[in-house]
Design an enzyme around this catalytic site. Structure first.
Site, mmCIF file in Angstrom:
data_model
loop_
_atom_site.group_PDB
_atom_site.id
_atom_site.type_symbol
_atom_site.label_atom_id
_atom_site.label_comp_id
_atom_site.label_asym_id
_atom_site.label_seq_id
_atom_site.Cartn_x
_atom_site.Cartn_y
_atom_site.Cartn_z
ATOM 1 C CB ALA A 60 -0.902 0.008 1.235
ATOM 2 C CG MET A 61 2.189 5.274 -1.858
ATOM 3 S SD MET A 61 3.760 5.253 -0.960
ATOM 4 C CE MET A 61 3.935 6.991 -0.546
ATOM 5 C CD GLU A 62 2.650 6.683 3.435
ATOM 6 O OE1 GLU A 62 2.552 5.514 3.030
ATOM 7 O OE2 GLU A 62 3.720 7.182 3.798
ATOM 8 C CG ASN A 63 -0.474 8.933 -2.234
ATOM 9 O OD1 ASN A 63 0.682 9.222 -2.469
ATOM 10 N ND2 ASN A 63 -1.003 7.783 -2.615
ATOM 11 C CD GLU A 96 -0.163 2.288 3.954
ATOM 12 O OE1 GLU A 96 0.237 3.436 3.687
ATOM 13 O OE2 GLU A 96 0.629 1.334 4.109
HETATM 14 ZN ZN LIG Z 1 4.319 2.877 6.161
#
Ligand SMILES: [Zn+2]
Length: 307
Positions: A60-63, A96
């Site tokens: 996953a990738m947080e924005n 996230e």
């Molecule tokens: Zn992280």
């Protein structure tokens, strides 16, 4: 591709979240990160979107306001999915969401302190998941085995490295996203929270986020806020002095307590840098001469009544 939107109330205490457009429901993770942070400042973005995509280079990738997940880290069917899958998925989503505060709202000043965001997100994974599923008891049951014990295995190697690492070139960046940053970061934060006391820790952390929101911060900024929080309690403890020993050098100490027969009812407590390969200290004098986290290096023997 499917987007799931969770409009979030600006007061965390309300926990009123409305789910829209979810064809396949995810777990009740929408409030988890917020509950973990219920003692810090309110969520600052008008909404948070969780986007499932078929392929992504990371889990996953947080924005800011939009976190992206590979499908298998956010989609499940509660009727047929196993508990372990639900646990894993919940932890990733909470992680996230926590990044909305640690990483997005307050961003590490430089890559050397990437653990500031990954350590906090990893630590609050357990706190937030406990809020959603208290019966899982994640913080009590799984933190020690999954985080602390695992990173002690790594950090006990002579080839380990400090959690804060120098980063000079773009090619160094991937290198600093390792288990030392995530797990040791989370373990140090948990240790500090226990030493300071939860209430004082919360006040210091809140002050840190409020002061540096929409900006960058380095580890010294965090230590300064924690020191100030301790001073307000009448405890003159320099948190930077304590924590620099844990973050600027690798490893951890092993404490040995031995009864000293020649001193009667007394014990000697000593500590040294623990490494699995004891010969490594002879090969590398620097390894043997490290300063240790808790001064003094060798504590003076004291009277102890032996029953
Ligand atoms: Zn992280």
């Amino acid at each position: 591709m499917m987007a799931v939107t969770f409009p979030i109330q600006h007061r965390i205490a309300q926990h009123s979240v409305e789910r829209r457009g979810a064809e396949r429901p995810g777990p009740r993770t929408e409030t988890a990160g917020l509950s973990a942070l219920r003692y810090t400042l309110a969520y600052q973005c008008y909404a948070t979107h969780l986007l499932a995509v078929p392929k992504h280079p990371y889990a996953a990738m947080e924005n800011w306001g939009l976190s992206v997940f590979v499908e298998q880290k956010i989609l499940l069917d509660p009727e047929i999915s196993s508990f372990s899958y639900q646990m894993d998925l919940t932890m990733v989503v909470v992680h996230e969401i926590c990044h909305q505060w640690f990483g997005d709202l307050v961003t590490p000043a430089w890559w050397e302190d990437v653990w500031l965001k990954e350590g906090f997100a990893h630590f609050f994974e357990y706190v937030g998941t406990d809020f959603l599923f208290p019966k899982w008891n994640m913080e009590k049951q799984r933190f020690l085995t999954d985080v602390l014990h695992e990173v002690m295995l790594l950090d006990g190697l002579a080839s380990s490295h400090p959690i804060s690492q120098e980063v000079y070139e773009a090619t160094d960046i991937d290198r600093v996203f390792d288990w030392i940053a995530y797990k040791k970061g989370a373990a140090l934060i948990r240790m500090l929270a226990n030493v300071m006391g939860q209430a004082v820790f919360q006040r210091g952390l809140n002050d840190y986020l409020m002061t540096h929101m929409y900006g960058n911060a380095a580890r010294d900024d965090l230590w300064n806020k924690f020191s100030e929080a301790m001073q307000r309690e009448g405890k003159d403890i320099n948190i930077k002095e304590v924590m620099d020993r844990w973050t600027l050098q690798m490893g951890y100490p092993v404490v040995t307590i031995s009864k000293n027969e020649s001193l009667g009812h007394a014990v000697t407590i000593s500590q040294e840098h623990f490494v699995y390969d004891m010969d490594a200290k002879m090969r590398d004098p620097e390894l043997a001469n490290r300063s240790l986290p808790c001064p003094p290096v060798i504590m003076v023997a004291f009277e102890l009544r032996v029953l």
